[in-house]
Structure formats: structure tokens, C-alpha cells
Design an enzyme around this catalytic site. Structure first.
Site, PDB file in Angstrom:
ATOM      1  N   GLY A 118       0.800  -1.221   0.000  1.00  0.00           N
ATOM      2  CA  GLY A 118       0.000   0.000   0.000  1.00  0.00           C
ATOM      3  C   GLY A 118       0.825   1.259   0.000  1.00  0.00           C
ATOM      4  O   GLY A 118       0.284   2.345   0.028  1.00  0.00           O
ATOM      5  N   CYS A 119       2.164   1.148   0.010  1.00  0.00           N
ATOM      6  CA  CYS A 119       2.992   2.346   0.014  1.00  0.00           C
ATOM      7  C   CYS A 119       3.785   2.389  -1.265  1.00  0.00           C
ATOM      8  O   CYS A 119       4.744   1.633  -1.416  1.00  0.00           O
ATOM      9  CB  CYS A 119       3.920   2.357   1.225  1.00  0.00           C
ATOM     10  SG  CYS A 119       4.928   3.837   1.332  1.00  0.00           S
ATOM     11  N   GLY A 120       3.422   3.242  -2.177  1.00  0.00           N
ATOM     12  CA  GLY A 120       4.059   3.242  -3.474  1.00  0.00           C
ATOM     13  C   GLY A 120       5.233   4.177  -3.587  1.00  0.00           C
ATOM     14  O   GLY A 120       5.901   4.203  -4.599  1.00  0.00           O
TER      15      GLY A 120
END
Length: 274
Positions: A118-120
Site C-alpha cells: 500500500g505504500c508506493g
């Protein structure tokens, strides 16, 4: 003895035994259930390690192509000369061969990513890397509002991994009639969208004539990836961020949030939906 390179790729779903609690009471016996797999995926470009993400180990060719396009590493699918998947005991290495000019561009925008679900943007080295410009979208013909609402309803019923595990996001592309054409799932919302972008490019579909739908909030990077792919509408189940709205406004993207049942909130360029 089995070598690290002989490891089999993991399945997208893994079985598990769970003890359910209902109405405050424990069940008498465990029941079978499913968990979404989360696997380290390392991307190598021309033999050089570039990024490692935690992702669902499905549609990895789409993921690699979509990531390369949405991150600006390549500008077109033909600039990737080959994609090889190499399963290892501790994950999967995706080896990409890209054109020399693209490799030069990549070195200029080098990341040191240690991705988290979820952390790009973990590991981006400079602020300009985050806020890199995207080409504005053309005006294009308006799309039916009813088609967007119908497509989001279809999205909810078309997520097999989520139906089994409850732990994955989905990104889909629908045509102007609201029919879902492509759908990809992943434990990470950015990964799901990258897979969709890659699938669109591989299929040669006209991205600008449809809409993207995501089962998540609309963060800045989700908007950035959608615009980079040339998709004029992004519909999200949850809210966008303020930075995402500013980019959507500048780039000419129609951004819709809280798209549920027959309701939606249109944040930018509502004239594209009629």
C-alpha cells in the site's frame, strides 16, 4: 538438494485453519479459510536491481509492464524487450530487458525502494521524484455517469481473490458502456493499478475511451498512474486526498470518490460525465 532458483512460485491464496467467534462465542472447532499471499517481488532492469515490492504473485508480467509505464521508465510497451520471472525461495525476481535510452532515463530517476504493502513512494530520493509532471489528458468525449456507477457495482462482484480472502484491492477498466473489460487484484492498491495499466498496454485497448475503477481511496499516486496511462476517469470507493485532487484538476482527470450504489462525489472535471 533444491537450489533457490528451483523454488515454485507461490499461489495467490493459501489455506489456513481459523477459529471463528460469533455473537461473542467461540466455535467448537476450527474451520478452513483462505489468506491472500504476499510475496516480495524484485524488479531488475537490464540486470540492475531497482525496486522490491510486496505484492500478490499473479499477473506479474502485467505488473512489471504497468510499473515501468506508470513510473516513466519506458514510454511504450515495445521498449521492453523481454520479461522473465525467476522464482526464489524468498520471493520472485522479475527481470526486464529495456531499451538503452530507457535505461539511461532510469538511472537519472533512480529509486532505492524497499516497498511496503500500500505504500508506493517508499524510498523516493527527492521531492521532485514524487511530484514529477504528467502530460495533461485530452478533452475527449463525455462518458455516461450511469456507466460509471454500473461499472463500480460490477467491480464489487468481480473480485475472486477478495471474495476468498477479504484482503485484496482491485483495479478495473471499463468501456464507455460500463462493461468491465479488464480487472486485476493485489494486496496493494498501487500494485493492482499497475497490473491494470500493464494489462491495458498488452491488450492494446484504447485507454482513453474508458474509465478506471479502484476499490480503495484515490491517493496522489493513484491519480498520477491513471493520468500516465491516458485514462480520463478515475472512480474510487473512498475519498481522494487534497494533493490527488490538485493533480487531477491540473491534468484534466475526472476524479470521483465515494462511488457506491447510485451515489458518487465528483471532485474534478465533472463535465466529462453526463
Amino acid at each position: 538438494m533444491t537450489s533457490a532458483c528451483d523454488a515454485a512460485p507461490p499461489s495467490a491464496l493459501q489455506p489456513c485453519a481459523v477459529l471463528r467467534v460469533r455473537d461473542g462465542q467461540r466455535a467448537k472447532a476450527p474451520q478452513d479459510d483462505w489468506l491472500a499471499e504476499e510475496t516480495p517481488i524484485a524488479l531488475e532492469f537490464n540486470g540492475i536491481s531497482h525496486a522490491t515490492m510486496l505484492a500478490t504473485p499473479t499477473d506479474l508480467e502485467d505488473f512489471a509492464l504497468g510499473f515501468s509505464l506508470s513510473e516513466g521508465i519506458v514510454e511504450a510497451a515495445h521498449e521492453i524487450r523481454g520479461i522473465d520471472l525467476v522464482p526464489r525461495r524468498d520471493g520472485i525476481v522479475v527481470q526486464l530487458e529495456i531499451a538503452t535510452a530507457c535505461m539511461v532515463r532510469l538511472k537519472e530517476r533512480r529509486r532505492a525502494l524497499a516497498g511496503r504493502t500500500g505504500c508506493g513512494l517508499c524510498g523516493v530520493e527527492t521531492l521532485p521524484e514524487v511530484l514529477r509532471p504528467v502530460a495533461p489528458l485530452p478533452t475527449g468525449a463525455p462518458l455516461p455517469l450511469a456507466a460509471m456507477l454500473a461499472a463500480m457495482k460490477a467491480l464489487r462482484a468481480s473480485q475472486p481473490l477478495h471474495a476468498s480472502s477479504g484482503a485484496t484491492h482491485a483495479a478495473a477498466w471499463a468501456g464507455p458502456d460500463g462493461q468491465l473489460i479488464l480487472l486485476r487484484e493485489d494486496v496493494g492498491r498501487h500494485n493492482a493499478l499497475d497490473k491494470l495499466v500493464g494489462a491495458l498496454a498488452r491488450a492494446g485497448l484504447p485507454a482513453g475511451q474508458g474509465m478506471a475503477l479502484v476499490s480503495s481511496r484515490a491517493s496522489f499516486e493513484m491519480v498520477q498512474k491513471t493520468v500516465s496511462a491516458g485514462i480520463p476517469v478515475l472512480a474510487a470507493v473512498s475519498a481522494p486526498t487534497a494533493l490527488a485532487c490538485r493533480l487531477a484538476e491540473q491534468a484534466g482527470l475526472t476524479l470521483a470518490g465515494f462511488v457506491r450504489e447510485d451515489a458518487a462525489t465528483l471532485y474534478t472535471h465533472p463535465q466529462r460525465l453526463n
